[in-house]
Enzyme design. Structure first.
Site, PDB file in Angstrom:
ATOM      1  N   SER A   1       0.801  -1.222   0.000  1.00  0.00           N
ATOM      2  CA  SER A   1       0.000   0.000   0.000  1.00  0.00           C
ATOM      3  C   SER A   1       0.835   1.273   0.000  1.00  0.00           C
ATOM      4  O   SER A   1       0.300   2.367  -0.175  1.00  0.00           O
ATOM      5  CB  SER A   1      -0.947   0.029   1.214  1.00  0.00           C
ATOM      6  OG  SER A   1      -0.243   0.319   2.404  1.00  0.00           O
TER       7      SER A   1
ATOM      8  N   LYS B   1       1.113   4.392   7.287  1.00  0.00           N
ATOM      9  CA  LYS B   1       0.346   5.219   6.368  1.00  0.00           C
ATOM     10  C   LYS B   1       0.772   6.687   6.497  1.00  0.00           C
ATOM     11  O   LYS B   1       1.363   7.104   7.499  1.00  0.00           O
ATOM     12  CB  LYS B   1      -1.146   5.130   6.678  1.00  0.00           C
ATOM     13  CG  LYS B   1      -1.773   3.760   6.453  1.00  0.00           C
ATOM     14  CD  LYS B   1      -1.899   3.408   5.001  1.00  0.00           C
ATOM     15  CE  LYS B   1      -2.637   2.096   4.796  1.00  0.00           C
ATOM     16  NZ  LYS B   1      -1.864   0.934   5.262  1.00  0.00           N
TER      17      LYS B   1
END
Length: 207
Positions: free
Chosen positions: A124, A161
């Protein structure tokens, strides 16, 4: 062409070093040097970064942008080495169960001062040049700036993230760096589930 690749090419030309000679000094081939200068490979592992900087008469910090330095006034600075504990794995995808476990220690070289390291798992964050199997160095802190990459604890799960605060909406977004993933959005009472463990300050790639 990235800033790193521009610096590599500029220094090689400045010191009149051929691609073949530079490749020989760092134990690679001409094609690899071409890829460095073309920006195809930007994530330099520590095992390559130091020999490459030495061959180009500069420092790893200058090549990676860890310090501001003119190529006309290049200085050789001492490189420090510290032991950093590897505490397990962090998800670059869906959050995974967090269980701190000391695997071993790794050397961190340069001007970074991380508190611990984690193995990246998933894809990701690939647009931030963080790939599955990379080693992420983390500085412990409870807050990061908007857009910075952080290790985040969500209940008992942990993920890596980009962090985006929207205080006017009482909202926090955890953004992937891969268009195939959706952001994780937390509002209101759900914000109580979120805890930032630290800021990602560097990574070591297997490329």
């Amino acid at each position: 062409m990235s800033e790193i690749s521009k610096k590599i090419k500029a220094l090689r030309l400045k010191y009149n070093i051929s691609m073949d000679d530079l490749a020989k000094k760092i134990g690679k081939n001409r094609a690899t040097i071409y890829r460095y200068e073309n920006g195809d490979i930007e994530d330099l592992p520590m095992s390559i970064l130091k020999p490459l900087a030495d061959a180009l008469h500069t420092t790893p910090a200058y090549l990676m942008g860890w310090e501001e330095c003119s190529t006309d006034t290049i200085q050789t600075l001492p490189i420090t080495k510290i032991k950093v504990p590897i505490l397990g794995t962090v998800a670059c995808g869906q959050p995974i169960f967090a269980e701190e476990h000391l695997e071993c220690y790794v050397d961190a070289i340069g001007n970074i001062h991380p508190d611990f390291a984690l193995w990246a798992k998933g894809d990701s964050m690939i647009e931030a040049r963080i790939f599955d199997g990379d080693l992420i160095f983390v500085k412990k802190q409870e807050m990061v700036e908007n857009g910075e990459i952080a290790v985040v604890l969500i209940d008992d799960e942990v993920t890596l993230k980009k962090v985006l605060y929207e205080p006017e909406k009482s909202r926090l977004m955890l953004l992937p760096a891969n268009k195939n993933y959706l952001p994780l959005i937390y509002e209101g009472e759900d914000l109580n589930k979120i805890r930032i463990l630290g800021k990602a300050v560097a990574f070591q790639s297997n490329l």
